[in-house]
Design a protein around this motif. Structure first.
Motif, mmCIF file in Angstrom:
data_model
loop_
_atom_site.group_PDB
_atom_site.id
_atom_site.type_symbol
_atom_site.label_atom_id
_atom_site.label_comp_id
_atom_site.label_asym_id
_atom_site.label_seq_id
_atom_site.Cartn_x
_atom_site.Cartn_y
_atom_site.Cartn_z
ATOM 1 N N SER A 25 0.856 -1.095 0.104
ATOM 2 C CA SER A 25 0.074 0.092 0.099
ATOM 3 C C SER A 25 0.887 1.179 -0.242
ATOM 4 C CB SER A 25 -0.949 0.156 1.190
ATOM 5 O OG SER A 25 -1.587 -1.215 1.459
ATOM 6 N N GLY A 29 1.370 3.890 -2.794
ATOM 7 C CA GLY A 29 0.876 5.561 -2.631
ATOM 8 C C GLY A 29 2.049 6.256 -3.064
ATOM 9 N N PHE A 33 1.212 9.187 -5.932
ATOM 10 C CA PHE A 33 1.232 10.670 -5.587
ATOM 11 C C PHE A 33 2.427 11.179 -6.134
ATOM 12 C CE2 PHE A 33 -2.053 9.163 -2.735
ATOM 13 C CZ PHE A 33 -2.937 10.331 -2.807
ATOM 14 N N PHE A 147 -0.646 -1.850 -6.228
ATOM 15 C CA PHE A 147 -1.796 -1.699 -5.113
ATOM 16 C C PHE A 147 -2.809 -2.963 -5.533
ATOM 17 C CE2 PHE A 147 -5.260 0.607 -3.154
ATOM 18 C CZ PHE A 147 -4.628 0.574 -1.828
ATOM 19 N N TYR B 71 -3.522 3.440 4.803
ATOM 20 C CA TYR B 71 -1.987 3.379 4.543
ATOM 21 C C TYR B 71 -1.987 4.198 3.112
ATOM 22 C CZ TYR B 71 -1.044 0.510 8.464
ATOM 23 O OH TYR B 71 -0.927 -0.112 9.483
ATOM 24 N N PHE B 72 -2.524 3.725 2.118
ATOM 25 C CA PHE B 72 -2.233 4.556 0.962
ATOM 26 C C PHE B 72 -2.411 5.947 0.938
ATOM 27 C CE2 PHE B 72 -4.249 5.822 -3.262
ATOM 28 C CZ PHE B 72 -3.172 5.416 -3.928
ATOM 29 N N PHE B 73 -3.475 6.605 1.859
ATOM 30 C CA PHE B 73 -3.962 8.017 1.680
ATOM 31 C C PHE B 73 -2.735 8.574 2.480
ATOM 32 C CE2 PHE B 73 -8.284 6.792 0.076
ATOM 33 C CZ PHE B 73 -7.930 7.871 -1.037
ATOM 34 N N THR B 75 0.156 7.696 3.147
ATOM 35 C CA THR B 75 1.477 8.104 1.924
ATOM 36 C C THR B 75 1.462 9.042 1.217
ATOM 37 O OG1 THR B 75 1.686 5.519 2.124
ATOM 38 C CG2 THR B 75 3.095 6.644 0.869
ATOM 39 N N GLY B 76 0.156 9.275 0.634
ATOM 40 C CA GLY B 76 -0.109 10.308 -0.296
ATOM 41 C C GLY B 76 0.255 11.472 0.270
ATOM 42 N N VAL B 79 3.975 12.083 0.920
ATOM 43 C CA VAL B 79 4.444 12.488 -0.599
ATOM 44 C C VAL B 79 4.148 14.100 -0.544
ATOM 45 C CG1 VAL B 79 4.498 11.894 -3.010
ATOM 46 C CG2 VAL B 79 4.659 10.150 -1.186
#
Lengths: 157, 131
Positions: A25, A29, A33, A147, B71-73, B75-76, B79
């Motif tokens: 994940s 990400g 991004f 992902f 976790y994805f968001f 990390t976003g 970043v």
């Protein structure tokens, strides 16, 4: 000489274990991004339409929609071994995923087309926006793949 | 007492990080306050975790789709906090030195937030659900 790569198998020396989904994940990400920040960089550096045609942003938007579509269905739904049928069942999940991957590949190909057809062949003075569009779509595409396939659904049970 | 020591250490490193950020803004040689907008990223970066914790069921599964999305968001957001000063430096709104200071502050503060959740996230005596 033959088979010397077998000792280099990476999945055994690193214990992914329970951290695998988390790592996948986070990696996805970072890729996703970073892709968007690359295009933001190009957009703020070259605000004029002659340098960077604003319609080229559509490519990244399609890639993002494809990212969401690909990751909205789980692998279990496509294989048909999920507990609930959902509103359309297995066939619907397959068609949804098919369209999602088509949009993902399509946006990647379109970004290459923008790079070469819009910048390299026309011999524009600034090529950087084209490269940025290409890298944006490549990062989003690979982020989506990580992902989708980097995670395992065994950990959810 | 271990919790108090960790808390003091974490607040110390958080202050160090904020000092880096303020140095990047307020030194007379730099003097531009645009990088302060990364504070927004600091505040919103734990929010996906809270949402996932509240929404997700407390089963003892090793992971869940909801938590992975969080976790994805997160990390976003991290970043983005690193990308934002770089973009500011690219368009010459701030100098590259200020950008470097802000990036150092970013690294310290995100490590602090991570440490905060590693130390206090699992404890039973201090749970976010009480709020």
């Amino acid at each position: 000489m033959s088979g010397f790569l077998e000792s280099l198998r990476c999945s055994e020396c690193v214990d992914w274990g329970e951290k695998r989904n988390t790592i996948a994940s986070v990696a996805a990400g970072v890729l996703f991004f970073t892709g968007w920040w690359i295009i933001i960089d190009a957009a703020v550096k070259y605000p004029q339409v002659e340098d960077f045609n604003h319609s080229y942003h559509a490519c990244g938007v399609i890639a993002t929609i494809a990212f969401l579509m690909i990751n909205a269905v789980s692998n279990g739904q496509v294989r048909g071994d999920s507990y609930s049928e959902g509103c359309l069942g297995q066939t619907g999940a397959r068609i949804w995923l098919f369209i999602g991957f088509m949009m993902a590949f399509g946006s990647l190909i379109a970004s290459m087309w923008i790079l070469f057809g819009g910048y390299v062949v026309k011999e524009k003075p600034v090529v950087y926006p084209g490269i940025a569009v290409f890298f944006q779509n490549a990062f989003i595409f690979f982020g989506g793949l990580v992902f989708k396939f980097g995670r395992t659904e065994d950990l959810w049970q | 007492m271990a919790g108090v020591k960790a808390l003091v250490a974490l607040s110390f490193s958080g202050a160090i990080g904020l000092t880096f950020l303020m140095l990047g803004c307020a030194l007379e040689y730099y003097g531009v306050y645009w990088p302060l907008f990364v504070l927004i990223f600091y505040f919103i970066c734990p929010i996906p975790h809270f949402i996932a914790k509240r929404v997700g069921d407390d089963s003892d599964a090793a992971s869940s789709a909801c938590r992975e999305l969080a976790y994805f968001f997160t990390t976003g957001i991290v970043v983005s906090a690193f990308g934002f000063p770089i973009i500011l430096a690219r368009v010459e709104a701030i100098k590259w030195g200020a950008c470097g200071l802000v990036l150092a502050g970013n690294a310290v503060i995100f490590l602090t937030i991570l440490g905060f959740f590693l130390v206090f996230g699992r404890g039973d005596d201090f749970s976010w659900e009480q709020w």
